[in-house]
Design an enzyme around this catalytic site. Structure first.
Site, PDB file in Angstrom:
ATOM      1  NE  ARG A 103      -2.507  -1.091   3.322  1.00 19.81           N
ATOM      2  CZ  ARG A 103      -3.132  -1.159   4.477  1.00 19.81           C
ATOM      3  NH1 ARG A 103      -4.422  -0.945   4.543  1.00 19.81           N
ATOM      4  NH2 ARG A 103      -2.485  -1.455   5.584  1.00 19.81           N
TER       5      ARG A 103
ATOM      6  CG  ASP B  63      -5.869  -2.443   0.007  1.00 14.81           C
ATOM      7  OD1 ASP B  63      -5.594  -3.600   0.404  1.00 14.81           O
ATOM      8  OD2 ASP B  63      -6.645  -1.678   0.612  1.00 14.81           O
ATOM      9  CB  ILE B  64      -3.529  -7.489  -0.614  1.00 11.49           C
ATOM     10  CG1 ILE B  64      -3.161  -8.753  -1.339  1.00 11.49           C
ATOM     11  CG2 ILE B  64      -4.216  -7.766   0.699  1.00 11.49           C
ATOM     12  CD1 ILE B  64      -1.912  -9.377  -0.866  1.00 11.49           C
TER      13      ILE B  64
ATOM     14  CE  LYS C 212      17.272 -23.632   8.493  1.00  9.19           C
ATOM     15  NZ  LYS C 212      17.806 -22.269   8.590  1.00  9.19           N
TER      16      LYS C 212
ATOM     17  CG  HIS D 160      10.764 -24.830  10.883  1.00  6.11           C
ATOM     18  ND1 HIS D 160      10.367 -24.503   9.609  1.00  6.11           N
ATOM     19  CD2 HIS D 160      10.699 -23.674  11.585  1.00  6.11           C
ATOM     20  CE1 HIS D 160      10.092 -23.200   9.553  1.00  6.11           C
ATOM     21  NE2 HIS D 160      10.280 -22.681  10.744  1.00  6.11           N
TER      22      HIS D 160
ATOM     23  CE  LYS E  79      11.288 -18.285  19.322  1.00  9.56           C
ATOM     24  NZ  LYS E  79      12.039 -18.497  18.086  1.00  9.56           N
TER      25      LYS E  79
HETATM   26  C1  BG6 Z   1      10.676 -19.352  12.136  1.00  2.00           C
HETATM   27  C2  BG6 Z   1      10.055 -19.185  13.502  1.00  2.00           C
HETATM   28  O1  BG6 Z   1       9.839 -20.076  11.286  1.00  2.00           O
HETATM   29  O2  BG6 Z   1      11.898 -20.058  12.257  1.00  2.00           O
HETATM   30  C3  BG6 Z   1      11.007 -18.470  14.436  1.00  2.00           C
HETATM   31  O3  BG6 Z   1       8.849 -18.444  13.396  1.00  2.00           O
HETATM   32  C4  BG6 Z   1      12.345 -19.161  14.463  1.00  2.00           C
HETATM   33  O4  BG6 Z   1      10.463 -18.389  15.748  1.00  2.00           O
HETATM   34  C5  BG6 Z   1      12.858 -19.381  13.045  1.00  2.00           C
HETATM   35  O5  BG6 Z   1      13.236 -18.358  15.196  1.00  2.00           O
HETATM   36  C6  BG6 Z   1      14.112 -20.236  13.044  1.00  2.00           C
HETATM   37  O6  BG6 Z   1      14.658 -20.261  11.761  1.00  2.00           O
HETATM   38  P1  BG6 Z   1      16.215 -20.453  11.560  1.00  2.00           P
HETATM   39  O7  BG6 Z   1      16.389 -20.582  10.072  1.00  2.00           O
HETATM   40  O8  BG6 Z   1      16.875 -19.245  12.130  1.00  2.00           O
HETATM   41  O9  BG6 Z   1      16.567 -21.688  12.312  1.00  2.00           O
END
Ligand code: BG6
Length: 483
Positions: free
Chosen positions: A43, A85-86, A181, A239, A329
């Site tokens: 936007r 604007d989407i 990766k 992941h 974390k």
């Molecule tokens: C993201 C998460 O998908 O992946 C984050 O939302 C996380 O919370 C991140 O920190 C980690 O990615 P990477 O590539 O830094 O390991």
């Protein structure tokens, strides 16, 4: 054929931090197809020049020494901006006109990258459809969807259905940057490009598998998002499951999108669903001390910032081999590793009853920060009786001094070239939620297992260590083994 990548959410953080630096790096490496242009849409009212200038600054900041103004000068000529604007239908019509003009009226393959807030994904797909921008009769039309893909099975299904009204499944690219990766792809090569690992890769030789994604960072300014998400949605459903699938899958018939994803999906289908006592016994929840004082986090937040789960893949290869998945974390360091713990040798031949008992072999696949593998094996202590010691063989994936491409570089290039092997398919995403939803629900219910707090900069709650010990196993609590 020319290519156009249209980025919706052009003024957002992801675009400046990841997408543009990745496209620029691909250009620098000489791998961006000729006649590729990038069109940013959001936007904000920028001209092409103003957007280029802003991106030059952010890209230089994010890439540091890898940025050089002469290649940026060439690359920036490929970048354009279109305000829109989407949610506004008419803006898509003017966008259609602008794209035609930039493409000079000639057919060009297009990738629509939806890097907006997740609430706008459905609207973006619908508007593209209405404006006729998904019609691929003269050139390819693909849509890339950023994560998170839904917040549970129901929302993921709904999103899949909305997108499917406009795009066929083979036009849809769902990002999980872990698949971009290099070492994750290297697991496939390790397993299926060699003959020495695969014969051992099963229940006869492997005791268990550990997959750890440890993050040193705390939630910081993302408290508001994170508190609604928690580690199971933020890291496991996507992941960690991707890492598990790549580790556990059967060899695909071919290395193409559908063969690879067919095999990955079978892993999720074989994952045993938790029932009854499993919800309490098969996992550990944790929250780092001080989490509730983070900005955007509820004062008595029940959100876990650490989790460990024990999953079973019930098929011929893996029956009886637990997969331990763990992420958090505020841990000791940033490291992502897959540890294959082999069974102990069947018969003790050396030093029976002494200190040097044979230990099981271990293969550590380190995904990041540095990428490589380490094999742990027993060797004789020189010049002593038959005393054994643990030795290691290291392999570093990149040559010294070589920088590894960021995962977005690979994924953006694949999307431009139409290779969906490293993107998640609709059934994969839905199955992952199907496994995760009941665990999340149980962990939010009165019957949830206890929440253990843990100090920042360790390996999570003490209870996680004890839980493994009760199962006669130990976590591989080691910061990056390859540097
Ligand atoms: C993201 C998460 O998908 O992946 C984050 O939302 C996380 O919370 C991140 O920190 C980690 O990615 P990477 O590539 O830094 O390991």
């Amino acid at each position: 054929m020319a290519h156009t990548m249209v980025i919706f959410g052009a003024s957002g953080d992801l675009t400046s931090r990841k997408l543009i630096p990745a496209l620029y790096r691909v250009h620098q490496r000489g791998r961006l197809p000729d006649q590729t242009r990038v069109v940013g849409v959001s936007r904000s009212q920028f001209t092409d020049e103003a957007w280029r200038k802003q991106l030059a600054e952010s890209t230089a900041r994010f890439l540091g020494q890898e940025f050089d103004s002469s290649t940026w000068g060439e690359f920036s000529q490929r970048i354009h901006y279109h305000p829109g604007d989407i949610q506004a239908e008419e803006d898509f019509l003017t966008l259609a006109g602008r794209l035609e003009e930039l493409e000079g009226g000639r057919p060009a393959d297009r990738v629509y990258y939806i890097a907006t807030m997740p609430q706008l994904y459905e609207s973006a797909a619908a508007q593209l459809g209405k404006a006729g921008l998904a019609d691929d009769s003269s050139a390819a039309r693909r849509i890339v969807i950023e994560k998170p893909f839904g917040t549970n099975l129901e929302t993921a299904r709904q999103l899949n259905q909305s997108i499917a009204k406009v795009f066929r499944e083979d036009q849809v690219y769902r990002i999980d940057h872990y698949l971009g990766k290099e070492t994750v792809q290297n697991i496939l090569v390790l397993r299926f490009g060699n003959s020495i690992f695969e014969p051992l890769w099963n229940r006869s030789y492997i005791d268990h598998v550990q997959i750890t994604v440890a993050e040193e960072v705390v939630v910081g300014r993302r408290g508001d998002y994170y508190d609604r998400s928690g580690v199971l949605r933020d890291m496991f459903q996507n992941h960690l499951f991707q890492l598990m699938m790549v580790t556990a899958m059967e060899g695909p018939v071919k290395f193409n999108a559908d063969s690879v994803r067919d095999e990955k999906v079978k892993v999720l289908r074989a994952v045993r669903q938790f029932q009854g006592a499993d919800f309490a016994d098969c996992g550990i929840r944790g929250q780092y001390q001080g989490y509730c004082q983070e900005e955007g986090v509820a004062p008595n937040s029940p959100t876990e910032t650490f989790a460990a789960l024990r999953l079973h893949v019930d098929n011929w290869r893996w029956k009886g081999v637990p997969f331990y998945l763990r992420s958090g974390k505020g841990l000791s360091c940033r490291t992502t590793q897959i540890v294959i713990d082999f069974r102990e040798p069947p018969h003790l031949l050396f030093g029976e009853g002494k200190k040097s008992m044979p230990q099981a072999n271990r293969l550590v696949i380190q995904i990041q920060p540095a990428e490589g593998i380490q094999i742990h094996f027993q060797s004789k202590v020189p010049d002593q009786e038959m005393s054994l010691r643990q030795s290691q063989l290291d392999f570093r994936f990149a040559s010294r001094g070589q920088s590894m491409p960021d995962s977005y570089e690979r994924l953006l290039l694949d999307a431009l070239q139409g290779d969906a092997s490293l993107f998640a398919r609709s059934d994969e995403v839905e199955l992952a939620w199907e496994i995760m939803d009941p665990i999340i629900a149980a962990w939010r219910s009165p019957a949830a297992p206890p929440m253990h707090t843990y100090p920042v900069a360790g390996w999570g709650p003490e209870a996680s260590t004890e839980w493994m010990q009760e199962q006669n196993r130990t976590w591989f609590d080691v910061c990056p083994v390859i540097h």
